[in-house]
Scaffold this motif. Structure first.
Motif, PDB file in Angstrom:
ATOM      1  N   MET A   1       0.843  -1.049   0.054  1.00 25.03           N
ATOM      2  CA  MET A   1       0.027  -0.114  -0.103  1.00 25.03           C
ATOM      3  C   MET A   1       0.960   1.376  -0.285  1.00 25.03           C
ATOM      4  SD  MET A   1      -2.674   1.364   2.786  1.00 25.03           S
ATOM      5  CE  MET A   1      -1.516   1.958   3.925  1.00 25.03           C
ATOM      6  N   THR A   2       0.484   2.286  -0.679  1.00 25.70           N
ATOM      7  CA  THR A   2       1.062   3.401  -0.886  1.00 25.70           C
ATOM      8  C   THR A   2       0.035   4.554  -0.362  1.00 25.70           C
ATOM      9  OG1 THR A   2       2.154   2.864  -2.770  1.00 25.70           O
ATOM     10  CG2 THR A   2       2.069   5.260  -2.231  1.00 25.70           C
ATOM     11  N   THR A   3       0.560   5.529   0.324  1.00 24.18           N
ATOM     12  CA  THR A   3      -0.226   6.549   1.059  1.00 24.18           C
ATOM     13  C   THR A   3       0.348   7.990   0.600  1.00 24.18           C
ATOM     14  OG1 THR A   3       1.136   6.752   2.938  1.00 24.18           O
ATOM     15  CG2 THR A   3      -0.477   5.034   3.195  1.00 24.18           C
ATOM     16  N   VAL A   4      -0.835   9.087   0.813  1.00 20.33           N
ATOM     17  CA  VAL A   4      -0.453  10.273   0.573  1.00 20.33           C
ATOM     18  C   VAL A   4      -1.262  11.036   1.567  1.00 20.33           C
ATOM     19  CG1 VAL A   4      -0.275  10.350  -1.920  1.00 20.33           C
ATOM     20  CG2 VAL A   4      -2.343  10.822  -1.016  1.00 20.33           C
ATOM     21  N   GLN A   5      -0.582  12.107   2.006  1.00 18.82           N
ATOM     22  CA  GLN A   5      -1.091  12.896   3.108  1.00 18.82           C
ATOM     23  C   GLN A   5      -1.875  14.251   2.524  1.00 18.82           C
ATOM     24  OE1 GLN A   5      -1.202  12.281   6.589  1.00 18.82           O
ATOM     25  NE2 GLN A   5      -0.070  10.598   6.102  1.00 18.82           N
ATOM     26  N   VAL A   6      -3.076  14.334   3.022  1.00 23.31           N
ATOM     27  CA  VAL A   6      -4.026  15.445   2.349  1.00 23.31           C
ATOM     28  C   VAL A   6      -4.665  16.317   3.782  1.00 23.31           C
ATOM     29  CG1 VAL A   6      -5.812  16.048   0.762  1.00 23.31           C
ATOM     30  CG2 VAL A   6      -4.285  14.096   0.353  1.00 23.31           C
ATOM     31  N   ASN A   7      -4.284  17.429   3.970  1.00 22.49           N
ATOM     32  CA  ASN A   7      -5.084  18.068   4.814  1.00 22.49           C
ATOM     33  C   ASN A   7      -4.976  17.381   6.157  1.00 22.49           C
ATOM     34  OD1 ASN A   7      -5.314  20.483   3.108  1.00 22.49           O
ATOM     35  ND2 ASN A   7      -7.272  19.639   2.521  1.00 22.49           N
ATOM     36  N   GLY A   8      -4.111  16.647   6.671  1.00 19.94           N
ATOM     37  CA  GLY A   8      -4.009  15.706   7.743  1.00 19.94           C
ATOM     38  C   GLY A   8      -4.702  14.446   7.928  1.00 19.94           C
ATOM     39  N   MET A   9      -5.217  14.240   6.453  1.00 22.59           N
ATOM     40  CA  MET A   9      -5.535  12.778   6.131  1.00 22.59           C
ATOM     41  C   MET A   9      -4.821  11.764   5.559  1.00 22.59           C
ATOM     42  SD  MET A   9      -9.732  13.374   5.222  1.00 22.59           S
ATOM     43  CE  MET A   9      -9.104  14.433   3.820  1.00 22.59           C
ATOM     44  N   GLU A  10      -4.888  10.649   5.975  1.00 25.87           N
ATOM     45  CA  GLU A  10      -4.184   9.721   4.947  1.00 25.87           C
ATOM     46  C   GLU A  10      -4.793   8.812   4.063  1.00 25.87           C
ATOM     47  OE1 GLU A  10      -0.461   7.339   6.645  1.00 25.87           O
ATOM     48  OE2 GLU A  10      -1.999   6.036   7.108  1.00 25.87           O
ATOM     49  N   ILE A  11      -4.430   8.926   2.795  1.00 26.41           N
ATOM     50  CA  ILE A  11      -5.134   8.180   1.748  1.00 26.41           C
ATOM     51  C   ILE A  11      -4.375   7.025   1.266  1.00 26.41           C
ATOM     52  CG2 ILE A  11      -6.520   8.667  -0.396  1.00 26.41           C
ATOM     53  CD1 ILE A  11      -7.795  10.313   2.014  1.00 26.41           C
TER      54      ILE A  11
END
Length: 262
Positions: A1-11
């Protein structure tokens, strides 16, 4: 799994293969795992990505007052993290509605649209009486005691759910977050994207199960009439979740379309 951070959320998202990017958006009450047949089959030719939208799978909980544009901005972060340029954006059901909103907000990141068994929002595609009935049914489901909560929506398959994916479907059902589902279904009831459809200028594939009763072929015809030069492919003996029920036919159509427009 890869993740990105967006406005404090982890996607979170899955990424396999190499080639032009194809990004899959799942339906309500599902997550990235619903695209397993596509991840397995298309990775020989494409970079295949399936995200867990905010509030689903391995991603962070859905913030309050989260709207379609917020989903689109999170998806933009995923597409940009691939560093492969504009992507083929494919969404099924609720995921197709998000794909359209993504086009509205970030058209520069969209190479093509693949809209499968979807809606221009329930409000934009279904009679008002049907929308009311769905909202009432969803409310009853969500108000049930936790031990009786069953997120399975009616009419997902033309026949029995595919036996090969029974354990997968059960696992996704068990992972549903009721507040996410509540927010999704209310957004679907309120969303009307009919104004957007005639403005779509990228190649668009409409991919529909012949026996879809949740988003019937009449909705597909509405899309075909509204989106300039949209191509409609009907999958025989498939219902609403056509990517699982007739995965081989679904993948064949996606592969041919993306190959043509890559």
């Amino acid at each position: 799994m890869t993740t990105v951070q967006v406005n404090g959320m982890e996607i979170g998202y899955d990424r396999v293969g190499d080639g032009p990017p194809v990004v899959f958006l799942h339906g309500a009450a599902y997550d990235a795992r619903s695209w397993r047949p596509q991840l397995d089959d298309l990775a020989d030719e494409f970079t295949v990505v399936a995200w867990d939208e905010p509030g689903a799978g391995r991603s962070s909980d859905l913030p309050k007052s989260f709207g379609p544009a917020d989903y689109a901005h999170c998806l933009a972060a995923v597409v940009q993290s691939l560093r492969l340029g504009p992507a083929h954006i494919a969404g099924l059901s609720w995921g197709g509605t998000l794909a359209l909103e993504f086009y509205r907000q970030h058209a520069d990141l969209v190479r093509t649209l693949i809209l499968a068994d979807t809606y221009a929002g329930w409000k934009g595609s279904l009679p008002a009486q049907e929308v009311r009935a769905r909202v009432e049914g969803a409310q009853r489901m969500l108000d049930a005691p936790s031990e009786e909560f069953d997120p399975t929506l009616p009419g997902l398959f033309a026949g029995e759910p595919p036996a090969a994916y029974a354990s997968l479907l059960n696992a996704m059902d068990a992972a549903v977050r009721p507040e996410t589902m509540r927010a999704q279904l209310l957004l679907m009831a309120e969303t009307d994207q009919r104004d957007l459809l005639p403005t779509v200028s990228v190649p668009t594939l409409l991919l529909w199960g012949e026996q879809d009763v949740r988003s019937p072929l009449t909705v597909a015809r509405q899309f075909q009439e509204a989106i300039p030069r949209a191509e409609l492919v009907v999958i025989p003996e498939a219902g609403h979740v056509s990517n699982l029920e007739r995965a081989r036919d679904f993948n064949r159509a996606v592969r041919a379309f993306c190959r043509l427009h890559s």
